[in-house]
Structure formats: C-alpha cells, structure tokens
Design an enzyme around this catalytic site. Structure first.
Site, PDB file in Angstrom:
ATOM      1  CG  HIS A  94      82.557  12.611  38.125  1.00 55.04           C
ATOM      2  ND1 HIS A  94      83.558  12.478  37.207  1.00 55.04           N
ATOM      3  CD2 HIS A  94      82.205  11.353  38.484  1.00 55.04           C
ATOM      4  CE1 HIS A  94      83.783  11.180  36.994  1.00 55.04           C
ATOM      5  NE2 HIS A  94      82.984  10.477  37.756  1.00 55.04           N
TER       6      HIS A  94
HETATM    7  C1  UD1 Z   1      78.885   7.366  39.327  1.00 58.43           C
HETATM    8  C2  UD1 Z   1      79.880   6.235  39.607  1.00 58.43           C
HETATM    9  C3  UD1 Z   1      81.284   6.676  39.186  1.00 58.43           C
HETATM   10  C4  UD1 Z   1      81.282   7.147  37.738  1.00 58.43           C
HETATM   11  C5  UD1 Z   1      80.200   8.192  37.515  1.00 58.43           C
HETATM   12  C6  UD1 Z   1      80.102   8.549  36.061  1.00 58.43           C
HETATM   13  C7  UD1 Z   1      79.363   4.832  41.548  1.00 58.43           C
HETATM   14  C8  UD1 Z   1      79.719   4.502  42.933  1.00 58.43           C
HETATM   15  N1  UD1 Z   1      79.934   5.913  41.029  1.00 58.43           N
HETATM   16  O1  UD1 Z   1      79.280   8.468  40.109  1.00 58.43           O
HETATM   17  O2  UD1 Z   1      82.166   5.589  39.313  1.00 58.43           O
HETATM   18  O3  UD1 Z   1      82.534   7.686  37.471  1.00 58.43           O
HETATM   19  O4  UD1 Z   1      78.934   7.691  37.943  1.00 58.43           O
HETATM   20  O5  UD1 Z   1      79.568   9.818  35.869  1.00 58.43           O
HETATM   21  O6  UD1 Z   1      78.578   4.141  40.939  1.00 58.43           O
HETATM   22  N2  UD1 Z   1      73.012  13.306  39.752  1.00 58.43           N
HETATM   23  C9  UD1 Z   1      72.016  14.037  39.158  1.00 58.43           C
HETATM   24  N3  UD1 Z   1      71.491  13.566  37.986  1.00 58.43           N
HETATM   25  C10 UD1 Z   1      71.905  12.422  37.403  1.00 58.43           C
HETATM   26  C11 UD1 Z   1      72.927  11.692  38.012  1.00 58.43           C
HETATM   27  C12 UD1 Z   1      73.464  12.133  39.197  1.00 58.43           C
HETATM   28  O7  UD1 Z   1      71.608  15.086  39.651  1.00 58.43           O
HETATM   29  O8  UD1 Z   1      71.379  12.055  36.332  1.00 58.43           O
HETATM   30  C13 UD1 Z   1      73.615  13.833  41.008  1.00 58.43           C
HETATM   31  C14 UD1 Z   1      72.803  13.475  42.232  1.00 58.43           C
HETATM   32  O9  UD1 Z   1      72.933  14.510  43.161  1.00 58.43           O
HETATM   33  C15 UD1 Z   1      73.498  12.243  42.746  1.00 58.43           C
HETATM   34  C16 UD1 Z   1      74.952  12.566  42.436  1.00 58.43           C
HETATM   35  O10 UD1 Z   1      74.900  13.257  41.183  1.00 58.43           O
HETATM   36  O11 UD1 Z   1      73.301  12.006  44.110  1.00 58.43           O
HETATM   37  C17 UD1 Z   1      75.857  11.371  42.337  1.00 58.43           C
HETATM   38  O12 UD1 Z   1      75.340  10.419  41.413  1.00 58.43           O
HETATM   39  P1  UD1 Z   1      75.811   8.880  41.526  1.00 58.43           P
HETATM   40  O13 UD1 Z   1      75.276   8.130  40.385  1.00 58.43           O
HETATM   41  O14 UD1 Z   1      75.538   8.357  42.902  1.00 58.43           O
HETATM   42  O15 UD1 Z   1      77.364   8.992  41.462  1.00 58.43           O
HETATM   43  P2  UD1 Z   1      78.312   9.666  40.380  1.00 58.43           P
HETATM   44  O16 UD1 Z   1      79.130  10.683  41.062  1.00 58.43           O
HETATM   45  O17 UD1 Z   1      77.537  10.059  39.196  1.00 58.43           O
HETATM   46  N1  UDP Z   2      81.149  12.894  28.722  1.00 58.68           N
HETATM   47  C1  UDP Z   2      80.081  13.432  27.998  1.00 58.68           C
HETATM   48  N2  UDP Z   2      79.643  14.692  28.310  1.00 58.68           N
HETATM   49  C2  UDP Z   2      80.198  15.430  29.316  1.00 58.68           C
HETATM   50  C3  UDP Z   2      81.272  14.862  30.052  1.00 58.68           C
HETATM   51  C4  UDP Z   2      81.698  13.587  29.737  1.00 58.68           C
HETATM   52  O1  UDP Z   2      79.573  12.789  27.081  1.00 58.68           O
HETATM   53  O2  UDP Z   2      79.756  16.560  29.550  1.00 58.68           O
HETATM   54  C5  UDP Z   2      81.601  11.527  28.401  1.00 58.68           C
HETATM   55  C6  UDP Z   2      83.075  11.402  28.131  1.00 58.68           C
HETATM   56  O3  UDP Z   2      83.361  11.594  26.767  1.00 58.68           O
HETATM   57  C7  UDP Z   2      83.382   9.977  28.588  1.00 58.68           C
HETATM   58  C8  UDP Z   2      82.376   9.733  29.689  1.00 58.68           C
HETATM   59  O4  UDP Z   2      81.380  10.742  29.556  1.00 58.68           O
HETATM   60  O5  UDP Z   2      83.123   9.041  27.557  1.00 58.68           O
HETATM   61  C9  UDP Z   2      83.058   9.847  31.021  1.00 58.68           C
HETATM   62  O6  UDP Z   2      82.115   9.824  32.031  1.00 58.68           O
HETATM   63  P1  UDP Z   2      82.439  10.280  33.517  1.00 58.68           P
HETATM   64  O7  UDP Z   2      83.607  11.190  33.535  1.00 58.68           O
HETATM   65  O8  UDP Z   2      81.167  10.766  34.079  1.00 58.68           O
HETATM   66  O9  UDP Z   2      82.741   8.897  34.234  1.00 58.68           O
HETATM   67  P2  UDP Z   2      84.068   8.020  34.436  1.00 58.68           P
HETATM   68  O10 UDP Z   2      84.649   7.758  33.104  1.00 58.68           O
HETATM   69  O11 UDP Z   2      84.975   8.776  35.345  1.00 58.68           O
HETATM   70  O12 UDP Z   2      83.560   6.806  35.103  1.00 58.68           O
END
Ligand code: UD1
Ligand code: UDP
Length: 367
Positions: free
Chosen positions: A205
């Site tokens: 992601h």
């Molecule tokens: C964010 C964090 C990243 C973390 C990740 C965990 C920042 C800069 N990044 O990245 O460090 O690893 O969360 O998962 O804060 N979206 C949806 N529904 C949701 C959430 C997101 O559709 O509930 C989609 C949207 O298109 C959105 C995109 O995901 O624009 C990115 O979401 P965003 O929260 O900006 O960044 P993550 O990639 O989730």
């Molecule tokens: N996770 C979850 N469901 C999923 C994928 C991940 O509950 O389908 C959990 C996973 O066990 C971990 C956390 O989400 O605890 C990791 O989140 P993510 O990879 O989005 O973010 P990051 O750790 O890279 O910031």
C-alpha cells in the site's frame, strides 16, 4: 491527569488498543481523538468493534481530502478539542500525517506530546512517514522506543526530549492479547478454503509503490512469478483501498494467480498471517508481526525502518524488481531462520502508561 489518545489510521488503532485497555483497567481519564484519515468500515470501525474499544469522543472526518485540506482540518479540529479538554499529554503512535498533526496542534496550544514508536528511521526523506516521524520525535517531550536501534537513531540526531524509555512496541502486546481470541472467534482459512502454510500472504500500500505505475506493475509481475515457480502455494492479497484504486486508475490487470480480497479485520488477518508460509509486504506493521509470529518475510521496498528484521535473517529487502522479488521469496521459502524477539515482551503498554502517569505530573510541576 487526562490523556488525549490520537489515532487516524488502521495501524494506529491496532497499536493504541493495548494502551487504551491499560488506561481502562487503571481507570485513567482519557479520550480518543480520531482524525478520520481512515474511514471505510474495514479500515476503521471494524477495529473498534473487534478490539472492544470505546468510540472516539471526537472524529474530524478528514477522509481522503487533498493534503492541504487534511492538514487544515486536522489542525483546526485538534487544536479546538485540545483547548476544550486540556489534557495533560497528547499521545501519538507511529508516523502518519495524523501523528504529525497531533503533535503540531498540541505544541501550538502548549500541551506535552508523547510519541510511541519513536526513533524509527528509513533514512529516506522522500517517504512522507520519515518526515512525520523525525519532526514528531524532535517535538515530543516523551519518546517511547521499540528497539535499541531506535535509540541510536535519535541520539545521532541530538533529539532533546524530557523523558525517554525503551518500552518495546505495543504491537507485541496486541498480538499476544488477540492471537488466542482470533483462534477462538475466527476460521478465515476455512472461509477462504486455504490450508495452513500453503499460501503466501501479500499486502502492498505504500505511497512509493502505488504512486508509480511502473513500480506497481513490476511488483505485480514479481508476485505472479512467485506463484508460477511455487504453484503449491496460493497467493492471497487483502488489498488496501489505495492499491485497488491505483490498479483501476492505471488500468493494470491483476495476474490471474493472485487472489485479491478486501482488507480484513485484525482478528482474521492475524490468523491468516500466522498460518502463511511467507509474507510479501511493504507494511511496517507486518514486518513486525511476522517476526513475532515466526513467518518469513520479503519486503518490497528499497529500505526499511525495521532493520533488525533484516539483520537477524527474518526478512529480506527485495525492492520492486520482479526477479529480485522471486529471488528473495525463493530464499525465504527455503532458509532456516532462528527466531528471536525483536520488538518487546508484550508489556509495552503497561510501561508507557506507568511512565505517563508518573512523569507527566513531574514535568508540569517543574514548568
Ligand atoms: C497511511 C499512512 C501510512 C500508513 C497507512 C496505513 C500517511 C502519510 N500515510 O497511508 O504511513 O502505513 O496509512 O494503512 O499518513 N482510502 C480509502 N478508504 C480508507 C482509507 C484510505 O479508500 O478508509 C484510500 C483513499 O483513496 C486514499 C488512499 O487510500 O486517498 C490513501 O489513504 P491515506 O490515509 O492518505 O494513506 P495510506 O496509504 O492509507
Ligand atoms: N491489517 C489488518 N487487515 C488487513 C491488513 C492489515 O488488520 O487486511 C493489520 C495488520 O495486522 C497490521 C496493520 O494492519 O497490524 C498494518 O497496517 P498497514 O500495513 O496498513 O500499515 P503500516 O503498518 O505499514 O503503517
């Protein structure tokens, strides 16, 4: 003494959950402020439900608005609610935009900041997470380190917090607290018709992997090649909405040997992770959890802020080249690994709450 617990994304909710439980157990006054950065049911609410957490008192609903708007809405909403509640300390976890904004808003209104998971560094300033965690560490009064490497990182930067401690990472607490519950409540393998150690679990992601069409295409090709070389293992990809959106936007075709499903709740995901033969991921949390649950890992990134997992042979960095993803996966599927605990003993949340309880008062008295 009141604690403001700030969350915004899936991993923050999961890693804050043991701290929230600890506060409830000790009857400490706290409230949860949610930025709303993650908002889909399976990226947000599902974790509150499954982990039986109290609902956030405030939700700023910043959603997926453009960056500038998210920043503005978070600053405005956090500042307003911090002034209203006047907590003794604002606790943030990790390296998301929510973490940085929680820190800046607290500073703006003169409230102490405590940072859990302090000191992680990828040494790659092109990552938004690296910028967020460096700024947060430099502005926090309390730093809670998960590892010795994290301490070294902040020492070389000359960070000057009032109180620092190596507590371990609350992800260990969360895995220990929920692993048995997962086994009791879920049967995701049966639901998905999978057998233990007969599938590879995939998550991707990160911005650097999804914002670049060629890079994402290369990762998908690498995954496809792993499936072609090891047909005895199925490939399962619970996909972050960011990645599914990008695949659609770039008009990419998901290889036919990859099974894509929607993101899962923590309990089902833990069970899937524990039974996987290998994880291929760019997630920070998965690198940690796999080391805790003894699952070999290939990280599709050029660097990692969890270098211990590499140093002790539990994880390999593959970047995004298809050949390297295949080579690293082959190695990790055949290699003997000596597992050891890297991120703590499952008592990080107790330590963090202890320190906050004792030391916040001391700092306030001195001011
Ligand atoms: C964010 C964090 C990243 C973390 C990740 C965990 C920042 C800069 N990044 O990245 O460090 O690893 O969360 O998962 O804060 N979206 C949806 N529904 C949701 C959430 C997101 O559709 O509930 C989609 C949207 O298109 C959105 C995109 O995901 O624009 C990115 O979401 P965003 O929260 O900006 O960044 P993550 O990639 O989730
Ligand atoms: N996770 C979850 N469901 C999923 C994928 C991940 O509950 O389908 C959990 C996973 O066990 C971990 C956390 O989400 O605890 C990791 O989140 P993510 O990879 O989005 O973010 P990051 O750790 O890279 O910031």
């Amino acid at each position: 003494m009141k604690i403001a617990i700030v969350v915004g994304t899936r991993p923050e909710i999961i890693k804050m959950s043991p701290i929230i439980r600890e506060c409830q157990k000790r009857k400490i006054d706290f409230f949860i402020l949610h930025s709303g950065q993650h908002y889909d049911h399976n990226m947000d609410e599902i974790f509150f439900e499954e982990l039986e957490l109290p609902a956030p008192k405030y939700n700023l609903h910043v959603g997926s608005k453009p960056f500038g708007q998210q920043v503005g809405m978070m600053m405005k909403g956090m500042k307003k609610n911090f002034i209203r509640e006047r907590p003794g300390v604002v606790l943030v976890q990790g390296d998301t935009l929510t973490v940085l904004m929680g820190t800046l808003a607290a500073k703006k209104v003169g409230i102490l900041v405590a940072h859990h998971e302090a000191g992680l560094r990828s040494h790659d300033l092109t990552m938004p997470e690296e910028v967020n965690r460096i700024l947060t560490d430099h502005l926090s009064e309390f730093l809670f380190f998960p590892t010795k490497d994290a301490i070294k990182n902040v020492n070389t930067e000359g960070v000057n917090a009032n109180y620092t401690s190596m507590t371990g990472n609350t992800i260990v607490d969360a895995v220990y607290q929920n692993s048995k519950i997962a086994d009791r409540k879920c049967n995701i393998l049966k639901k998905l018709n999978l057998k233990s150690k007969k599938y590879v679990l995939i998550t991707v992601h990160r911005a650097e992997n999804t914002n670049d069409k060629k890079r994402l295409q290369n990762i998908l090709r690498g995954l496809e090649m792993v499936g072609e070389k090891f047909p005895e293992y199925k490939l399962l990809f619970p996909m972050h909405p960011r990645t599914s959106n990008k695949i659609l936007e770039y008009n990419l075709k998901l290889p036919s040997n990859i099974r894509m499903i929607k993101p899962l709740g923590f309990l089902e995901f833990l069970q899937l992770e524990k039974n996987a033969v290998l994880c291929i991921t760019d997630s920070g949390g998965l690198q940690e959890e796999c080391s805790i649950m003894h699952v070999p890992t290939v990280t599709v990134r050029d660097n990692t802020e969890r270098p211990e997992t590499i140093k002790f042979g539990m994880n390999l960095l593959a970047g995004a080249s298809p050949e390297k993803i295949l080579e690293c996966s082959t190695k990790m599927l055949t290699k003997k690994i000596i597992w050891r605990p890297l991120f703590g003993d499952g008592k990080a949340s107790e330590r963090i709450v202890d320190i906050i309880k004792k030391q916040v008062k001391n700092i306030h008295k001195k001011r």
